[in-house]
Write a protein that holds these residues in place. Sequence first.
Motif, PDB file in Angstrom:
ATOM      1  N   GLN A 257     -24.752  -2.598  -2.816  1.00  0.00           N
ATOM      2  CA  GLN A 257     -23.971  -1.771  -2.847  1.00  0.00           C
ATOM      3  C   GLN A 257     -22.508  -1.824  -2.329  1.00  0.00           C
ATOM      4  OE1 GLN A 257     -25.824   2.443  -2.071  1.00  0.00           O
ATOM      5  NE2 GLN A 257     -27.651   1.259  -1.518  1.00  0.00           N
ATOM      6  N   VAL A 258     -22.153  -2.844  -1.571  1.00  0.00           N
ATOM      7  CA  VAL A 258     -21.051  -3.150  -1.224  1.00  0.00           C
ATOM      8  C   VAL A 258     -19.640  -3.060  -1.931  1.00  0.00           C
ATOM      9  CG1 VAL A 258     -19.535  -4.942   0.260  1.00  0.00           C
ATOM     10  CG2 VAL A 258     -22.000  -4.224   1.191  1.00  0.00           C
ATOM     11  N   ALA A 259     -19.830  -3.819  -2.837  1.00  0.00           N
ATOM     12  CA  ALA A 259     -18.665  -4.069  -3.787  1.00  0.00           C
ATOM     13  C   ALA A 259     -18.422  -2.699  -4.330  1.00  0.00           C
ATOM     14  CB  ALA A 259     -18.928  -4.930  -5.214  1.00  0.00           C
ATOM     15  N   ARG A 260     -19.437  -1.867  -4.806  1.00  0.00           N
ATOM     16  CA  ARG A 260     -18.980  -0.548  -5.306  1.00  0.00           C
ATOM     17  C   ARG A 260     -18.392   0.532  -4.130  1.00  0.00           C
ATOM     18  NH1 ARG A 260     -21.731   3.819  -4.242  1.00  0.00           N
ATOM     19  NH2 ARG A 260     -23.819   2.687  -3.929  1.00  0.00           N
ATOM     20  N   VAL A 261     -18.816   0.336  -3.103  1.00  0.00           N
ATOM     21  CA  VAL A 261     -18.465   1.067  -1.825  1.00  0.00           C
ATOM     22  C   VAL A 261     -16.854   0.558  -1.654  1.00  0.00           C
ATOM     23  CG1 VAL A 261     -18.381   1.858   0.262  1.00  0.00           C
ATOM     24  CG2 VAL A 261     -20.450   1.969  -0.984  1.00  0.00           C
ATOM     25  N   ALA A 262     -16.705  -0.608  -1.619  1.00  0.00           N
ATOM     26  CA  ALA A 262     -15.405  -1.208  -1.246  1.00  0.00           C
ATOM     27  C   ALA A 262     -14.143  -0.803  -2.450  1.00  0.00           C
ATOM     28  CB  ALA A 262     -15.576  -2.702  -1.123  1.00  0.00           C
ATOM     29  N   ARG A 263     -14.672  -0.907  -3.675  1.00  0.00           N
ATOM     30  CA  ARG A 263     -13.709  -0.439  -4.566  1.00  0.00           C
ATOM     31  C   ARG A 263     -13.372   1.076  -4.445  1.00  0.00           C
ATOM     32  NH1 ARG A 263     -17.011  -3.544  -7.954  1.00  0.00           N
ATOM     33  NH2 ARG A 263     -18.263  -1.365  -8.658  1.00  0.00           N
ATOM     34  N   ALA A 264     -14.345   1.747  -4.148  1.00  0.00           N
ATOM     35  CA  ALA A 264     -14.172   3.488  -4.139  1.00  0.00           C
ATOM     36  C   ALA A 264     -13.051   3.734  -2.928  1.00  0.00           C
ATOM     37  CB  ALA A 264     -15.537   3.970  -4.024  1.00  0.00           C
ATOM     38  N   ARG A 265     -13.107   2.650  -1.892  1.00  0.00           N
ATOM     39  CA  ARG A 265     -12.576   3.197  -0.779  1.00  0.00           C
ATOM     40  C   ARG A 265     -11.284   2.236  -0.586  1.00  0.00           C
ATOM     41  NH1 ARG A 265     -15.015   6.850   2.876  1.00  0.00           N
ATOM     42  NH2 ARG A 265     -17.280   7.151   2.181  1.00  0.00           N
ATOM     43  N   HIS A 266     -11.198   1.468  -1.613  1.00  0.00           N
ATOM     44  CA  HIS A 266      -9.720   0.638  -1.806  1.00  0.00           C
ATOM     45  C   HIS A 266      -9.649  -0.430  -0.690  1.00  0.00           C
ATOM     46  CE1 HIS A 266      -8.914   3.119  -4.982  1.00  0.00           C
ATOM     47  NE2 HIS A 266      -8.923   4.197  -4.293  1.00  0.00           N
ATOM     48  N   VAL A 267     -10.775  -0.872  -0.149  1.00  0.00           N
ATOM     49  CA  VAL A 267     -10.770  -1.958   1.012  1.00  0.00           C
ATOM     50  C   VAL A 267     -11.424  -3.358   0.512  1.00  0.00           C
ATOM     51  CG1 VAL A 267     -10.731  -0.099   2.897  1.00  0.00           C
ATOM     52  CG2 VAL A 267     -12.816  -0.989   2.078  1.00  0.00           C
ATOM     53  N   THR A 268     -11.391  -4.262   1.155  1.00  0.00           N
ATOM     54  CA  THR A 268     -12.250  -5.562   0.746  1.00  0.00           C
ATOM     55  C   THR A 268     -13.629  -5.283   1.065  1.00  0.00           C
ATOM     56  OG1 THR A 268     -11.854  -6.654   3.072  1.00  0.00           O
ATOM     57  CG2 THR A 268     -10.065  -6.656   1.276  1.00  0.00           C
ATOM     58  N   PRO A 269     -14.452  -5.974   0.420  1.00  0.00           N
ATOM     59  CA  PRO A 269     -15.890  -5.988   0.662  1.00  0.00           C
ATOM     60  C   PRO A 269     -16.391  -6.374   2.113  1.00  0.00           C
ATOM     61  CG  PRO A 269     -15.577  -6.950  -1.708  1.00  0.00           C
ATOM     62  CD  PRO A 269     -14.084  -6.871  -0.839  1.00  0.00           C
ATOM     63  N   ASP A 270     -15.478  -7.427   2.591  1.00  0.00           N
ATOM     64  CA  ASP A 270     -15.810  -8.107   3.866  1.00  0.00           C
ATOM     65  C   ASP A 270     -15.686  -7.000   4.871  1.00  0.00           C
ATOM     66  OD1 ASP A 270     -16.088 -10.518   3.097  1.00  0.00           O
ATOM     67  OD2 ASP A 270     -14.292 -11.203   3.317  1.00  0.00           O
ATOM     68  N   ARG A 271     -14.836  -6.066   4.755  1.00  0.00           N
ATOM     69  CA  ARG A 271     -14.615  -4.860   5.786  1.00  0.00           C
ATOM     70  C   ARG A 271     -15.930  -3.880   5.692  1.00  0.00           C
ATOM     71  NH1 ARG A 271      -8.213  -2.622   6.103  1.00  0.00           N
ATOM     72  NH2 ARG A 271      -7.310  -4.972   6.859  1.00  0.00           N
ATOM     73  N   ILE A 272     -16.396  -3.579   4.710  1.00  0.00           N
ATOM     74  CA  ILE A 272     -17.554  -2.949   4.258  1.00  0.00           C
ATOM     75  C   ILE A 272     -18.800  -3.729   4.827  1.00  0.00           C
ATOM     76  CG2 ILE A 272     -19.039  -1.811   2.538  1.00  0.00           C
ATOM     77  CD1 ILE A 272     -16.282  -0.396   3.021  1.00  0.00           C
ATOM     78  N   ARG A 273     -18.783  -4.976   4.590  1.00  0.00           N
ATOM     79  CA  ARG A 273     -19.972  -5.762   5.283  1.00  0.00           C
ATOM     80  C   ARG A 273     -20.013  -5.772   6.503  1.00  0.00           C
ATOM     81  NH1 ARG A 273     -18.496  -9.328   0.792  1.00  0.00           N
ATOM     82  NH2 ARG A 273     -19.964  -9.256  -0.904  1.00  0.00           N
ATOM     83  N   GLU A 274     -18.695  -5.464   7.347  1.00  0.00           N
ATOM     84  CA  GLU A 274     -18.742  -5.747   8.715  1.00  0.00           C
ATOM     85  C   GLU A 274     -19.110  -4.549   9.293  1.00  0.00           C
ATOM     86  OE1 GLU A 274     -15.132  -5.881  12.267  1.00  0.00           O
ATOM     87  OE2 GLU A 274     -14.673  -5.987  10.004  1.00  0.00           O
ATOM     88  N   LEU A 275     -18.845  -3.356   8.723  1.00  0.00           N
ATOM     89  CA  LEU A 275     -19.468  -2.117   8.967  1.00  0.00           C
ATOM     90  C   LEU A 275     -20.989  -1.980   8.971  1.00  0.00           C
ATOM     91  CD1 LEU A 275     -17.926   0.482  10.329  1.00  0.00           C
ATOM     92  CD2 LEU A 275     -18.005   1.461   7.979  1.00  0.00           C
ATOM     93  N   VAL A 276     -21.510  -2.514   7.832  1.00  0.00           N
ATOM     94  CA  VAL A 276     -23.056  -2.651   7.534  1.00  0.00           C
ATOM     95  C   VAL A 276     -23.437  -3.599   8.894  1.00  0.00           C
ATOM     96  CG1 VAL A 276     -24.764  -3.446   6.135  1.00  0.00           C
ATOM     97  CG2 VAL A 276     -22.803  -2.406   5.162  1.00  0.00           C
ATOM     98  N   ARG A 277     -23.183  -4.576   9.204  1.00  0.00           N
ATOM     99  CA  ARG A 277     -23.542  -5.337  10.453  1.00  0.00           C
ATOM    100  C   ARG A 277     -23.619  -4.604  11.625  1.00  0.00           C
ATOM    101  NH1 ARG A 277     -20.703  -9.592   7.590  1.00  0.00           N
ATOM    102  NH2 ARG A 277     -18.802  -9.333   8.831  1.00  0.00           N
ATOM    103  N   HIS A 278     -22.398  -3.899  11.812  1.00  0.00           N
ATOM    104  CA  HIS A 278     -22.269  -3.143  13.047  1.00  0.00           C
ATOM    105  C   HIS A 278     -23.390  -2.004  13.267  1.00  0.00           C
ATOM    106  CE1 HIS A 278     -20.435  -1.179  16.436  1.00  0.00           C
ATOM    107  NE2 HIS A 278     -20.523   0.102  15.747  1.00  0.00           N
TER     108      HIS A 278
END
Length: 310
Positions: A257-278
């Motif tokens: 789901q990371v890629a979709r959420v990143a596109r919708a929030r206009h950030v890179t997938p790596d930032r979303i993955r970092e939040l998931v890891r947190h």
Amino acid sequence: MNMANIVRQHWAALRALLVFTVILGFGYPLLIWLVTLIPGIPGLRDKADGSIIMANGKAVGSALIGQLFTDAAGDPLPQYFQPRPSAAGSGYDPRASGGSNLGPESIVDAPADPAKLAAGANPAEAGFRPSLLTLVCARSAAVARLEGVDGSRPFCTAGGVGAVLSVIGPRDQRGNVVHPIRVVSVNEPCATTRRPFLDRYESVPVECAVFGQDYSSGQIVPIRGAAPDNPQVPADAVTASGSGLDPAISLAYADIQVARVARARHVTPDRIRELVRHYRTGRALGIFGEAYVNVLQLNLALDQRYPTAN
């Protein structure tokens, strides 16, 4: 045994009942409640209050109960991580907690009446009752469309229903059909498909099912197909929990789901993955269960760190 002994034994039993009722029915619950009020014990007060999660001073849910992240039409909101399916009421209803009660042998659908569908009824109103296999297949196809991944999985057709045949013909002593004379794809009604998922089975052309006809006399044969053993869409994305209230998803489901959420929030997938890891929670005691992420907590963190315009 004389009457005096009977009275004495019953009086002893009654006293024991009263004592244990006071201790276990009133004393123990009161003690646990009082312990939760002690400020020096972290976490207990929060759990006693239902593990309520607050955002901007308002209660937005419980860390123990999942919730849907959909729009008014029931479609997934692209800016949020989606939870696993729920069979509790219309979704995550604590008053209707429970599963679908469908087991692994639930592979044949109850078809919808084409006449009722043509009159404007929805599939459920027209009598359609999907098997557990078709539910899994349909969910896998829906997740694949949403996330842009391969949704194929064993025993599922490309159209998202259970790949199941009724093979009709003479049988051997074990009940297996030895010479098929007719083969029907039972979960694919002729009203909704032009061609069955399989052209031929043991040299016999495969038909699609006709509403109102009974194919139970045939041998029910699920067809595995060419799907990989490890589908890209994980199991918790296509199956509901036993309670229907599970608030968490696996890391595998979060990852697709990371890629979709990143596109919708206009950030890179790596930032979303970092939040998931947190917000990742490991196995209990390091050995029980699997690592997971709480969907509500993760989505609230997304709104705080990467808010959308909507």
